[in-house]
Design a protein around this motif. Structure first.
Motif, mmCIF file in Angstrom:
data_model
loop_
_atom_site.group_PDB
_atom_site.id
_atom_site.type_symbol
_atom_site.label_atom_id
_atom_site.label_comp_id
_atom_site.label_asym_id
_atom_site.label_seq_id
_atom_site.Cartn_x
_atom_site.Cartn_y
_atom_site.Cartn_z
ATOM 1 N N GLY A 22 0.834 -1.196 0.000
ATOM 2 C CA GLY A 22 0.000 0.000 0.000
ATOM 3 C C GLY A 22 0.863 1.239 0.000
ATOM 4 O O GLY A 22 2.023 1.209 -0.413
ATOM 5 N N ALA A 23 0.305 2.338 0.477
ATOM 6 C CA ALA A 23 1.022 3.605 0.501
ATOM 7 C C ALA A 23 0.610 4.400 1.730
ATOM 8 O O ALA A 23 -0.382 4.077 2.396
ATOM 9 N N HIS A 24 1.401 5.440 2.008
ATOM 10 C CA HIS A 24 1.053 6.343 3.115
ATOM 11 C C HIS A 24 0.041 7.352 2.585
ATOM 12 O O HIS A 24 0.387 8.338 1.956
ATOM 13 N N VAL A 25 -1.234 7.069 2.852
ATOM 14 C CA VAL A 25 -2.318 7.851 2.276
ATOM 15 C C VAL A 25 -2.734 9.006 3.174
ATOM 16 O O VAL A 25 -2.415 9.042 4.369
ATOM 17 N N SER A 26 -3.451 9.923 2.597
ATOM 18 C CA SER A 26 -3.936 11.092 3.329
ATOM 19 C C SER A 26 -5.088 10.712 4.252
ATOM 20 O O SER A 26 -5.918 9.860 3.920
ATOM 21 N N ALA A 27 -5.112 11.375 5.409
ATOM 22 C CA ALA A 27 -6.242 11.240 6.325
ATOM 23 C C ALA A 27 -6.984 12.572 6.415
ATOM 24 O O ALA A 27 -7.595 12.886 7.432
ATOM 25 N N ALA A 28 -6.925 13.353 5.336
ATOM 26 C CA ALA A 28 -7.599 14.649 5.294
ATOM 27 C C ALA A 28 -9.090 14.473 5.540
ATOM 28 O O ALA A 28 -9.721 13.581 4.979
ATOM 29 N N GLY A 29 -9.621 15.311 6.422
ATOM 30 C CA GLY A 29 -11.037 15.225 6.757
ATOM 31 C C GLY A 29 -11.342 14.228 7.848
ATOM 32 O O GLY A 29 -12.493 14.073 8.254
ATOM 33 N N GLY A 30 -10.313 13.528 8.330
ATOM 34 C CA GLY A 30 -10.495 12.551 9.398
ATOM 35 C C GLY A 30 -9.898 11.205 9.032
ATOM 36 O O GLY A 30 -9.856 10.841 7.848
ATOM 37 N N VAL A 31 -9.422 10.482 10.048
ATOM 38 C CA VAL A 31 -8.747 9.207 9.779
ATOM 39 C C VAL A 31 -9.663 8.186 9.104
ATOM 40 O O VAL A 31 -9.189 7.280 8.413
ATOM 41 N N HIS A 32 -10.981 8.364 9.268
ATOM 42 C CA HIS A 32 -11.918 7.417 8.642
ATOM 43 C C HIS A 32 -11.847 7.457 7.125
ATOM 44 O O HIS A 32 -12.294 6.510 6.457
ATOM 45 N N ASN A 33 -11.276 8.532 6.574
ATOM 46 C CA ASN A 33 -11.163 8.637 5.114
ATOM 47 C C ASN A 33 -9.977 7.853 4.550
ATOM 48 O O ASN A 33 -9.919 7.584 3.347
ATOM 49 N N ALA A 34 -9.023 7.503 5.407
ATOM 50 C CA ALA A 34 -7.812 6.816 4.938
ATOM 51 C C ALA A 34 -8.108 5.465 4.283
ATOM 52 O O ALA A 34 -7.541 5.170 3.219
ATOM 53 N N PRO A 35 -8.949 4.608 4.861
ATOM 54 C CA PRO A 35 -9.237 3.331 4.185
ATOM 55 C C PRO A 35 -9.863 3.524 2.804
ATOM 56 O O PRO A 35 -9.609 2.731 1.893
ATOM 57 N N ILE A 36 -10.644 4.583 2.649
ATOM 58 C CA ILE A 36 -11.267 4.867 1.348
ATOM 59 C C ILE A 36 -10.184 5.241 0.341
ATOM 60 O O ILE A 36 -10.155 4.728 -0.787
ATOM 61 N N ALA A 37 -9.265 6.124 0.778
ATOM 62 C CA ALA A 37 -8.162 6.551 -0.095
ATOM 63 C C ALA A 37 -7.285 5.369 -0.487
ATOM 64 O O ALA A 37 -6.837 5.260 -1.631
ATOM 65 N N ALA A 38 -7.041 4.476 0.462
ATOM 66 C CA ALA A 38 -6.212 3.292 0.181
ATOM 67 C C ALA A 38 -6.909 2.358 -0.803
ATOM 68 O O ALA A 38 -6.288 1.803 -1.702
ATOM 69 N N SER A 39 -8.212 2.206 -0.638
ATOM 70 C CA SER A 39 -8.978 1.339 -1.528
ATOM 71 C C SER A 39 -8.963 1.871 -2.964
ATOM 72 O O SER A 39 -8.904 1.100 -3.919
#
Length: 281
Positions: A5-22
């Motif tokens: 994977g990658a070091h993704v953004s958690a902009a807007g809250g950490v809950h957004n990180a799994p979406i960005a990774a997906s």
């Protein structure tokens, strides 16, 4: 199985990180659970924690394949007692945040001696700080994953012996691990440019530290030459390492079932890089 994977953004809250990774077809990811350039942050809300856990389940991630990273401001090896205590308080908060999110790891940089003490004294301060942090966060049982460095400036952790010294002085061995960064390793002077040479470096690491401590890898090509002690990441195959070290990683069983995280400089290439890495198996 490999989890890239990658070091993704958690902009807007950490809950957004799994979406960005997906979205980049990752099977693992890294995040900052707060702004990495600030000392403090508001506590994670129960709603945010629950939403994060819901999203990692919904998007098919497991907690052991997620690698939160602490703040860049933290220096656990600072000789200045007041500054080290401030860093330690921030570190403990980072551990608690990872624990609240149900995560297994916290990735951290060992620290810098700032030309105030010897490398050995700095490393001992790092281990002392880890012991204190572990004693104050037992309920979370987060494994603290120390990252090897390129040796830039006054940073410690660029020799395997440095990592060994920290681990030797950490009391709870179940709560300490290592993240090997390919760019840092090469820049520190370890030649991993071919499978044969990489094999030798891993054998050396195993003898000095122990491969059992490897919990994660950072997959980065290097803009600089071997031994430069300069930390400059390049996209996979576009630096002085080339693709062969990454082919080696993707075909070694010792790197199965741990987060393999891209920190390459162009996020627009992450999906392509992930696909490239999986094509090497």
């Amino acid at each position: 199985m490999k989890y890239v994977g990658a070091h993704v953004s958690a902009a807007g809250g950490v809950h957004n990180a799994p979406i960005a990774a997906s979205e980049i077809k990752a099977k693992a990811f890294a995040i900052f659970t707060k702004n990495q350039k600030q000392w403090s942050a508001k506590p994670l809300s129960e709603e945010e924690i629950n939403l994060f856990k819901k999203n990692i389940a919904e998007y098919g991630f497991k907690s052991e394949h997620i690698l939160p990273h602490d703040s860049y401001l933290i220096n656990l090896g600072n000789f200045d007692t007041e500054k080290r205590e401030k860093a330690l308080a921030a570190f403990i908060d980072e551990i608690k945040r990872a624990g609240q999110l149900g995560l297994k790891y916290l990735n951290f940089h060992p620290g810098s001696h700032l030309n105030q003490v010897t490398e050995e004294e700095c490393l001992d301060l790092v281990a002392e700080s880890v012991n204190i942090a572990n004693s104050k966060t037992k309920e979370y049982n987060v494994v603290l994953v120390v990252e090897n460095t390129a040796g830039q400036g006054s940073n410690v952790g660029y020799k395997f012996e440095h990592i060994q010294r920290i681990i030797n002085n950490v009391e709870d061995k179940k709560r300490i691990g290592v993240c090997i960064d390919t760019c840092h390793t090469f820049s520190a002077g370890y030649d991993i440019s071919t499978p044969e040479k990489f094999d030798g470096v891993i054998a050396e690491f195993d003898k000095i530290v122990g491969v059992k401590y490897i919990c994660a890898l950072h997959l980065n090509d290097s803009k600089k030459e071997k031994g430069s002690k300069v930390d400059r990441h390049a996209s996979i195959g576009e630096g002085t390492l080339g693709v062969e070290p990454f082919r080696y990683i993707m075909n070694q069983k010792i790197f199965d079932n741990i987060p393999l995280i891209l920190e390459t400089p162009d996020p627009s290439l992450w999906e392509k890089e992930i696909k490239l890495l999986y094509s090497m198996t």
